[in-house]
Design an enzyme around this catalytic site. Structure first.
Site, short mmCIF file in Angstrom:
data_model
loop_
_atom_site.label_atom_id
_atom_site.label_comp_id
_atom_site.label_asym_id
_atom_site.label_seq_id
_atom_site.Cartn_x
_atom_site.Cartn_y
_atom_site.Cartn_z
N HIS A 24 0.90 -1.32 -0.03
CA HIS A 24 -0.04 -0.17 -0.09
C HIS A 24 0.84 1.25 -0.08
O HIS A 24 0.55 2.26 0.62
CB HIS A 24 -1.16 0.10 1.07
CG HIS A 24 -0.77 -0.36 2.41
ND1 HIS A 24 0.18 0.36 3.27
CD2 HIS A 24 -1.22 -1.22 3.22
CE1 HIS A 24 0.34 -0.08 4.43
NE2 HIS A 24 -0.56 -1.23 4.65
N HIS A 78 -5.60 -8.66 14.52
CA HIS A 78 -5.68 -7.50 13.42
C HIS A 78 -6.62 -7.82 12.20
O HIS A 78 -6.32 -8.95 11.59
CB HIS A 78 -4.22 -7.04 13.10
CG HIS A 78 -4.04 -5.89 12.27
ND1 HIS A 78 -5.12 -4.99 12.36
CD2 HIS A 78 -3.14 -5.38 11.49
CE1 HIS A 78 -4.56 -3.85 11.68
NE2 HIS A 78 -3.62 -4.28 10.97
N GLU A 80 -6.56 -6.40 9.37
CA GLU A 80 -6.13 -6.18 7.97
C GLU A 80 -5.54 -7.42 7.28
O GLU A 80 -5.26 -8.31 7.73
CB GLU A 80 -4.87 -5.20 8.17
CG GLU A 80 -4.51 -4.67 6.71
CD GLU A 80 -3.48 -3.54 6.77
OE1 GLU A 80 -2.82 -3.12 7.91
OE2 GLU A 80 -3.24 -2.69 5.76
N ASP A 82 -3.78 -8.87 5.35
CA ASP A 82 -2.41 -9.59 5.41
C ASP A 82 -2.21 -10.60 6.26
O ASP A 82 -1.64 -11.46 6.69
CB ASP A 82 -1.11 -8.50 5.16
CG ASP A 82 -1.31 -7.38 6.18
OD1 ASP A 82 -2.47 -6.87 6.42
OD2 ASP A 82 -0.24 -7.03 6.68
N HIS A 154 -1.95 -0.17 14.13
CA HIS A 154 -2.52 0.96 13.49
C HIS A 154 -3.94 1.01 12.98
O HIS A 154 -4.26 2.04 12.43
CB HIS A 154 -1.37 1.33 12.41
CG HIS A 154 -1.55 0.29 11.12
ND1 HIS A 154 -1.63 0.71 10.21
CD2 HIS A 154 -1.62 -0.97 11.26
CE1 HIS A 154 -1.91 -0.53 9.07
NE2 HIS A 154 -1.70 -1.59 10.18
N ASP A 173 1.55 -6.27 14.30
CA ASP A 173 2.36 -5.02 13.46
C ASP A 173 3.41 -4.40 14.31
O ASP A 173 4.63 -4.29 13.46
CB ASP A 173 1.46 -4.12 12.73
CG ASP A 173 0.80 -4.66 11.48
OD1 ASP A 173 1.19 -5.57 10.75
OD2 ASP A 173 -0.29 -3.89 10.92
N TYR A 201 9.58 0.53 8.87
CA TYR A 201 8.09 0.04 9.33
C TYR A 201 7.57 1.11 10.08
O TYR A 201 6.44 1.41 10.01
CB TYR A 201 8.27 -1.42 9.86
CG TYR A 201 6.79 -1.98 9.74
CD1 TYR A 201 6.37 -2.96 8.64
CD2 TYR A 201 6.02 -1.57 10.53
CE1 TYR A 201 5.34 -3.45 8.61
CE2 TYR A 201 4.60 -2.18 10.74
CZ TYR A 201 4.39 -3.08 9.84
OH TYR A 201 3.16 -3.83 9.56
N HIS A 232 5.20 -9.54 10.86
CA HIS A 232 6.03 -9.35 9.76
C HIS A 232 7.42 -9.61 9.99
O HIS A 232 7.88 -9.02 11.04
CB HIS A 232 5.71 -7.96 9.12
CG HIS A 232 4.55 -7.76 8.47
ND1 HIS A 232 4.12 -8.43 7.52
CD2 HIS A 232 3.62 -6.97 9.05
CE1 HIS A 232 2.87 -7.85 7.29
NE2 HIS A 232 2.51 -7.12 8.12
FE1 FEO Z 1 -1.77 -3.60 9.60
FE2 FEO Z 1 0.48 -5.99 8.45
O1 FEO Z 1 -1.35 -5.24 8.60
#
Ligand code: FEO
Length: 397
Positions: A24, A78, A80, A82, A154, A173, A201, A232
């Site tokens: 993104h 989370h 999101e 991913d 986030h 994250d 990051y 990650h």
């Molecule tokens: Fe906020 Fe790695 O997703």
């Protein structure tokens, strides 16, 4: 595909995305990983999943240690995609699993996966959500998971999970990095690479949420953390104090006495001014980084902005405004909202000359204290550059 042991009865079962180069808008030259973790206890528990296109990789790694149908809890830290993207596929296999998440997590998952939820409702009953509050505990057998909500670090749904007996913080994250490697632990790679990617990051994802990050750091300060397992990149089983100290510094918007000089140039005049500014800082023994927008991606520039007190931005005037690259950078910078910075706008122009004032105004609107702008028509003379350098040196401490 193998699972990787993180600690006794805890395995990394994530996926490595070697080829992603844009996350993104964030340039991910080194790729990334989506980390999922499996806890083998009386209740077999999966912490987060992976991006949907990597479901088969995650499933193969889970199968390396356990039948995925036996998973009873899927913790969604989370929403999101991913991290949640493989929940619909997994729920077709782990049909009796409950999804453990925050109230906002449940809302977010329902909003993302309504179609899949409805499908499974028709076929298999429904997804069973168990929502948890900050401080709630979930007994897995020998181990207990504790949950800590971390809203806006986030997304509104974020939480982290702590396995107290093993001292493992599943931080989602937070403390992550976008690096695709066959190594799984920070201590298996050069420490400065891990830390640089951690900074990038933070600068591109967490920087706007310093206040919330501070709350999280205060909340985890009482935990005996042996391992930080982010969603990650590499796992921290060493360097934990260093990365927490860095997060504290960044969350305070504590900048070092150094300058970043970010610019685009049309015929080289704005670049000449940029080098003059670099020389003024150098003469004041303030470290500098020259960052042409033609040569540096805005997400890499943010890594340098993260710890720089002086943010200098230059643009020539094009069509009564600033160069498009500069406008895009300022838009990105404003969204990431660094605080306690000193700004400087500069640039050359032929006629009109609106760009420098616009850059100055944009930096002011971010709350920066501004140095006097530098605006020079056409090609700067040697004498003018020397005068401007002297004026800037006089303004600097
Ligand atoms: Fe906020 Fe790695 O997703």
């Amino acid at each position: 595909m193998k699972a990787v042991k993180v600690a006794d009865n805890i395995y990394w079962v994530g996926a490595i995305d070697w080829n992603i180069r844009n996350f993104h808008g964030y340039l991910t030259q080194k790729g990334t990983t989506y980390n999922a973790y499996l806890i083998l206890d009386e209740k077999i528990t999966l912490i987060d999943t992976v991006k949907s296109c990597f479901f088969d990789e995650m499933l193969a790694r889970i199968r390396d240690v356990v039948d995925p149908a036996k998973i009873e809890y899927i913790v969604s830290n989370h929403v999101e995609m991913d991290h949640s993207g493989s929940i619909p596929s997994l729920m077709k296999i782990a049909v009796n699993a409950s999804i453990i998440t925050s109230v906002n997590g449940e809302k977010g998952l329902m909003a993302h996966y309504e179609k899949y939820y409805k499908d499974s409702k028709a076929a298999e009953g429904c997804w069973n959500f168990i929502t948890v509050q900050s401080g709630d505990k979930l007994v897995l057998g020998r181990n207990t998971l504790e949950f800590l909500h971390t809203p806006m670090v986030h997304w509104p749904d974020n939480m982290v999970s702590f396995l107290r007996e093993a001292g493992v913080l599943f931080s989602n994250d937070a403390f992550g990095q976008h690096i695709a490697t066959s190594e799984r632990f920070v201590d298996e790679l050069a420490f400065d690479i891990a830390m640089k990617e951690t900074a990038k990051y933070y600068a591109n994802i967490a920087l706007p949420y310093g206040r919330q990050v501070k709350n999280v750091l205060n909340a985890v300060s009482g935990m005996d953390i042996q391992i930080i397992a982010p969603s990650h990149g590499l796992i921290w089983r060493s360097g934990i104090k260093s990365v927490i100290d860095k997060y504290r510094k960044w969350s305070e918007n504590e900048a070092d006495n150094k300058a970043v000089i970010i610019y685009d140039t049309m015929w080289g005049s704005t670049e000449q001014i940029a080098y003059m500014i670099q020389s003024a800082f150098e003469r004041k023994r303030i470290g500098t980084k020259m960052l042409s927008l033609k040569a540096n991606h805005i997400s890499d520039i943010m890594t340098h902005v993260l710890e720089a007190k002086y943010i200098c931005v230059g643009s020539p005037t094009l069509n009564n405004g600033m160069m498009p690259d500069v406008a895009a950078f300022l838009c990105y910078l404003k969204g990431l909202a660094p605080k306690n910075r000193i700004g400087l706008a500069f640039g050359s122009y032929g006629w009109g000359g609106q760009s420098v004032g616009q850059v100055d105004e944009a930096l002011r609107s971010m709350g920066f204290k501004m140095l006097d702008m530098i605006r020079i028509q056409y090609i700067p003379s040697e004498e003018r550059l020397l005068n401007e350098r002297q004026k800037l040196e006089n303004e600097l401490p």
